[in-house]
Write a protein that holds these residues in place. Structure first.
Motif, PDB file in Angstrom:
ATOM      1  N   ASN A 254       0.839  -1.204   0.000  1.00 12.27           N
ATOM      2  CA  ASN A 254       0.000   0.000   0.000  1.00 12.27           C
ATOM      3  C   ASN A 254       0.871   1.250   0.000  1.00 12.27           C
ATOM      4  N   GLU A 255       0.416   2.256  -0.692  1.00 12.31           N
ATOM      5  CA  GLU A 255       1.181   3.511  -0.779  1.00 12.31           C
ATOM      6  C   GLU A 255       0.424   4.642  -0.109  1.00 12.31           C
ATOM      7  N   TYR A 256       1.154   5.556   0.505  1.00 15.59           N
ATOM      8  CA  TYR A 256       0.582   6.737   1.154  1.00 15.59           C
ATOM      9  C   TYR A 256       1.485   7.939   0.885  1.00 15.59           C
ATOM     10  N   GLU A 257       0.957   9.116   1.172  1.00 16.56           N
ATOM     11  CA  GLU A 257       1.821  10.305   1.212  1.00 16.56           C
ATOM     12  C   GLU A 257       1.723  10.853   2.632  1.00 16.56           C
ATOM     13  N   ILE A 258       2.839  10.829   3.329  1.00 16.10           N
ATOM     14  CA  ILE A 258       2.837  11.236   4.742  1.00 16.10           C
ATOM     15  C   ILE A 258       3.923  12.293   4.931  1.00 16.10           C
ATOM     16  N   ASP A 259       3.531  13.453   5.523  1.00 20.26           N
ATOM     17  CA  ASP A 259       4.530  14.521   5.599  1.00 20.26           C
ATOM     18  C   ASP A 259       5.031  14.783   7.016  1.00 20.26           C
ATOM     19  N   ASN A 260       4.685  13.923   7.970  1.00 19.90           N
ATOM     20  CA  ASN A 260       5.259  14.114   9.320  1.00 19.90           C
ATOM     21  C   ASN A 260       5.343  12.779  10.056  1.00 19.90           C
ATOM     22  N   GLU A 261       6.198  12.796  11.075  1.00 19.08           N
ATOM     23  CA  GLU A 261       6.465  11.537  11.801  1.00 19.08           C
ATOM     24  C   GLU A 261       5.276  11.072  12.639  1.00 19.08           C
ATOM     25  N   ASN A 262       4.492  12.035  13.128  1.00 21.70           N
ATOM     26  CA  ASN A 262       3.334  11.644  13.943  1.00 21.70           C
ATOM     27  C   ASN A 262       2.379  10.788  13.131  1.00 21.70           C
ATOM     28  N   GLU A 263       2.135  11.234  11.910  1.00 20.72           N
ATOM     29  CA  GLU A 263       1.229  10.475  11.048  1.00 20.72           C
ATOM     30  C   GLU A 263       1.825   9.114  10.704  1.00 20.72           C
ATOM     31  N   LEU A 264       3.150   9.118  10.523  1.00 22.79           N
ATOM     32  CA  LEU A 264       3.846   7.860  10.223  1.00 22.79           C
ATOM     33  C   LEU A 264       3.657   6.867  11.379  1.00 22.79           C
ATOM     34  N   LEU A 265       3.831   7.385  12.607  1.00 24.53           N
ATOM     35  CA  LEU A 265       3.661   6.529  13.780  1.00 24.53           C
ATOM     36  C   LEU A 265       2.206   6.077  13.936  1.00 24.53           C
ATOM     37  N   GLU A 266       1.302   6.971  13.605  1.00 21.94           N
ATOM     38  CA  GLU A 266      -0.126   6.605  13.665  1.00 21.94           C
ATOM     39  C   GLU A 266      -0.423   5.436  12.732  1.00 21.94           C
ATOM     40  N   LEU A 267       0.144   5.540  11.527  1.00 27.32           N
ATOM     41  CA  LEU A 267      -0.044   4.461  10.550  1.00 27.32           C
ATOM     42  C   LEU A 267       0.537   3.156  11.110  1.00 27.32           C
ATOM     43  N   ALA A 268       1.737   3.264  11.706  1.00 26.01           N
ATOM     44  CA  ALA A 268       2.401   2.074  12.246  1.00 26.01           C
ATOM     45  C   ALA A 268       1.531   1.419  13.315  1.00 26.01           C
ATOM     46  N   HIS A 269       1.027   2.240  14.229  1.00 26.64           N
ATOM     47  CA  HIS A 269       0.205   1.688  15.312  1.00 26.64           C
ATOM     48  C   HIS A 269      -1.102   1.099  14.787  1.00 26.64           C
ATOM     49  N   SER A 270      -1.593   1.638  13.682  1.00 28.86           N
ATOM     50  CA  SER A 270      -2.851   1.096  13.150  1.00 28.86           C
ATOM     51  C   SER A 270      -2.642  -0.291  12.542  1.00 28.86           C
ATOM     52  N   LEU A 271      -1.372  -0.615  12.244  1.00 33.50           N
ATOM     53  CA  LEU A 271      -1.096  -1.907  11.595  1.00 33.50           C
ATOM     54  C   LEU A 271      -0.717  -3.008  12.583  1.00 33.50           C
ATOM     55  N   GLY A 272      -0.256  -2.627  13.761  1.00 33.40           N
ATOM     56  CA  GLY A 272       0.169  -3.649  14.720  1.00 33.40           C
ATOM     57  C   GLY A 272       1.040  -3.032  15.793  1.00 33.40           C
ATOM     58  N   GLU A 273       2.045  -3.782  16.219  1.00 39.47           N
ATOM     59  CA  GLU A 273       2.910  -3.308  17.299  1.00 39.47           C
ATOM     60  C   GLU A 273       4.264  -2.878  16.736  1.00 39.47           C
ATOM     61  N   PRO A 274       4.503  -1.574  16.620  1.00 37.79           N
ATOM     62  CA  PRO A 274       5.799  -1.126  16.110  1.00 37.79           C
ATOM     63  C   PRO A 274       6.918  -1.548  17.066  1.00 37.79           C
ATOM     64  N   VAL A 275       8.070  -1.878  16.504  1.00 44.23           N
ATOM     65  CA  VAL A 275       9.151  -2.385  17.344  1.00 44.23           C
ATOM     66  C   VAL A 275      10.483  -1.840  16.837  1.00 44.23           C
ATOM     67  N   SER A 276      11.401  -1.578  17.762  1.00 46.70           N
ATOM     68  CA  SER A 276      12.733  -1.097  17.358  1.00 46.70           C
ATOM     69  C   SER A 276      13.467  -2.230  16.659  1.00 46.70           C
ATOM     70  N   SER A 277      14.233  -1.889  15.656  1.00 47.32           N
ATOM     71  CA  SER A 277      14.940  -2.938  14.930  1.00 47.32           C
ATOM     72  C   SER A 277      16.168  -3.418  15.696  1.00 47.32           C
ATOM     73  N   ARG A 278      16.713  -2.546  16.540  1.00 52.19           N
ATOM     74  CA  ARG A 278      17.835  -2.934  17.394  1.00 52.19           C
ATOM     75  C   ARG A 278      17.460  -2.718  18.846  1.00 52.19           C
ATOM     76  N   ARG A 279      18.098  -3.504  19.736  1.00 52.64           N
ATOM     77  CA  ARG A 279      17.878  -3.278  21.153  1.00 52.64           C
ATOM     78  C   ARG A 279      18.263  -1.844  21.474  1.00 52.64           C
ATOM     79  N   ASN A 280      17.448  -1.164  22.212  1.00 50.36           N
ATOM     80  CA  ASN A 280      17.694   0.228  22.598  1.00 50.36           C
ATOM     81  C   ASN A 280      17.742   1.187  21.406  1.00 50.36           C
ATOM     82  N   GLY A 281      17.329   0.726  20.245  1.00 54.34           N
ATOM     83  CA  GLY A 281      17.320   1.598  19.072  1.00 54.34           C
ATOM     84  C   GLY A 281      16.020   2.383  18.995  1.00 54.34           C
TER      85      GLY A 281
END
Lengths: 310, 198
Positions: free
Chosen positions: B2-29
């Motif tokens: 799916n494609e979107y146009e997102i111009d800020n990080e808040n919206e990006l995080l909102e999208l992430a949370h709407s899809l599941g559980e966002p997770v850091s790729s590295r410990r403490n990252g």
């Protein structure tokens, strides 16, 4: 045909009731009443384990016993071997929260008597009047039954259950009186000390607390002298660990089984003694681990795994 | 995808949370990674860039070192040149049944905080896991990497042509993705944000 092992819950539960009925048919002052009661107790303990899974009763020294539980046999007529009673009791102590060392010791004692009666020329239940064991027996049975979601009524029938509950309540009341008297004695002892000695004891207690080796310990206000003593206990369960910012937090549930105050020397030595004065509630312990320690990562191994797809 | 146009990080995080559980790729990252083409000596020592620098990244699953890899990957393009190097995707749903069985059968060792065994295709077929940087076949008999490479390269390519704020959600369980070698002017400049979602 669906296979059912001889250790399924229902089969053991029914046998426990049969042996209890045999006991009740005996003269309460005779040797056979405690004998059949001991056998019934063993079946209640076995059915408690079977309520988790019958494989907990298979003797692990022979792998075929494990296979047997799941309906697999190398030979058509296989006689499965179950764990001995001693092991049943050890397992109950791990699996059942309120089955502490105190209950285990009682069960071991009555089992030893049963063995003497069955396997020797000795009289295992001679000089063993009900006043010595019956109320404790019902209390232990109640703990084992609660675990398998059964009641004393289910096991003993209504009339006998009523009597058993009265005995348990009376035993608890007697124990509470004993414990209150013990607390009062230690309070008097501490209150009677000169202020300098009190201060010295309190100061010394801090070091003694520090060095006291106790499992899952936490500070608790002493019910006698109101200083801080150590409560310790038996691990019941471990919750899933939580990753913090740089550490791993593990929460454990503990059943209190011991209290010691180094200021007034009060000691409560089992869960029942704590429970009758309302200090027997389970508590939570939090342990914090370094991730290296938690995952048992050796320092000299390769550098920490910290890969990322970037 | 799916494609979107997102111009800020808040919206990006909102999208992430709407899809599941966002997770850091590295410990403490951080939750939002910044993916920038780097020369190997500038890169994190345990990374694709440390292995491949600014040349082609091979097709891979992100986060194979998780017990179950992240279900989705969100990528958002936030900085770069005109006509930037695209990201390409291969949809593994197209793999034939006989090949799927092979990918389920062979055993690989996955390097992680605690190394574990895995197949490329999960036993219940719910996801694929593949990253040659930290996955090794158990032995020669289990090395089906060449066959897998042939299969993947035989699948149709989907190309993500980046423009600022373009954001895509990739099914990380069923797709492999890669970043081809970048242009000289993109080194230390082309920037994608990424969030892994369990």
């Amino acid at each position: 045909m669906i296979f059912e092992s001889v250790w399924t819950y229902d089969k053991l539960w029914i046998k426990a009731k049969i042996y209890m009925q045999k006991a009740f048919n005996e003269d309460r002052d005779g040797d056979m009443f405690p004998f059949w009661s001991a056998i019934a107790l063993e079946f209640v303990a076995r059915s408690a384990l079977a309520s988790v899974h019958p494989v907990l009763l298979a003797d692990p020294r022979e792998g075929e016993n494990i296979l047997y539980v799941f309906g697999y046999h190398k030979k058509p007529l296989y006689s499965p071997v179950s764990i001995p009673t001693k092991t049943v009791l050890e397992r109950c102590a791990v699996v059942i929260a309120n089955f502490t060392d105190n209950e285990k010791a009682f069960c071991k004692d009555i089992t030893t008597r049963r063995n003497e009666e069955l396997h020797s020329g000795g009289l295992g239940f001679d000089s063993y009047p009900t006043s010595k064991w019956l109320s404790k027996y019902f209390k232990v049975i109640q703990i084992l039954l609660e675990f398998q979601e059964k009641t004393l009524e289910d096991f003993l029938g209504n009339d006998e259950a009523k009597a058993a509950e009265e005995m348990i309540a009376k035993k608890d009341a007697t124990l509470e009186k004993t414990i209150r008297e013990r607390i009062s004695k230690h309070k008097k002892f501490f209150d009677g000390l000169k202020p300098a000695i009190k201060a010295e004891r309190i100061a010394k207690s801090k070091a003694e607390k520090w060095f006291a080796s106790r499992h899952y310990r936490k500070d608790l206000t002493c019910p006698a002298c109101a200083n801080l003593g150590i409560l310790s206990g038996k691990l019941i369960s471990i919750k899933e660990s939580i990753a913090g910012d740089s550490e791993i937090i593990q929460n454990m549930n503990v059943l209190p089984t011991h209290f010691r105050c180094f200021c007034c020397d009060l000691e409560l030595t089992n869960h029942s003694e704590l429970d009758v004065i309302e200090l027997g509630g389970q508590y939570k312990m939090e342990e914090i681990y370094d991730p290296r320690e938690y995952y048992e990562i050796e320092e000299d191994e390769e550098p920490d795994f910290d890969y990322g797809n970037d | 995808m799916n494609e979107y146009e997102i111009d800020n990080e808040n919206e990006l995080l909102e999208l992430a949370h709407s899809l599941g559980e966002p997770v850091s790729s590295r410990r403490n990252g951080p939750l939002i990674d910044k993916l920038i083409p780097l020369n190997p000596f500038d890169a994190h020592p345990q990374s694709l860039s440390a292995n491949f620098g600014t040349t082609d990244f091979p097709y891979h699953t992100d986060g194979v070192y998780f017990p179950i890899p992240p279900k989705y990957i969100i990528l958002r393009y936030i900085q770069g040149v005109e006509n930037p190097t695209p990201t390409t995707i291969r949809d593994l749903n197209e793999i034939k049944q006989a090949d799927k069985e092979l990918l389920q059968y062979s055993i690989w060792k996955v390097q992680a905080i605690r190394t574990f065994y895995s197949s490329i295709l999960a036993q219940d077929s719910s996801y694929y896991r593949f990253d040659r940087c930290i996955m090794k076949p158990l032995n020669k008999a289990n090395d089906n990497s060449e066959r897998f490479s042939d299969i993947v390269l035989g699948l149709p390519v989907q190309t993500i042509n980046w423009k600022i704020n373009k954001t895509v959600v990739i099914d990380n369980w069923k797709c492999l993705h890669n970043r081809p070698g970048v242009k000289a002017e993109e080194i230390n400049f082309r920037t994608l944000q990424r969030i892994m979602i369990l």
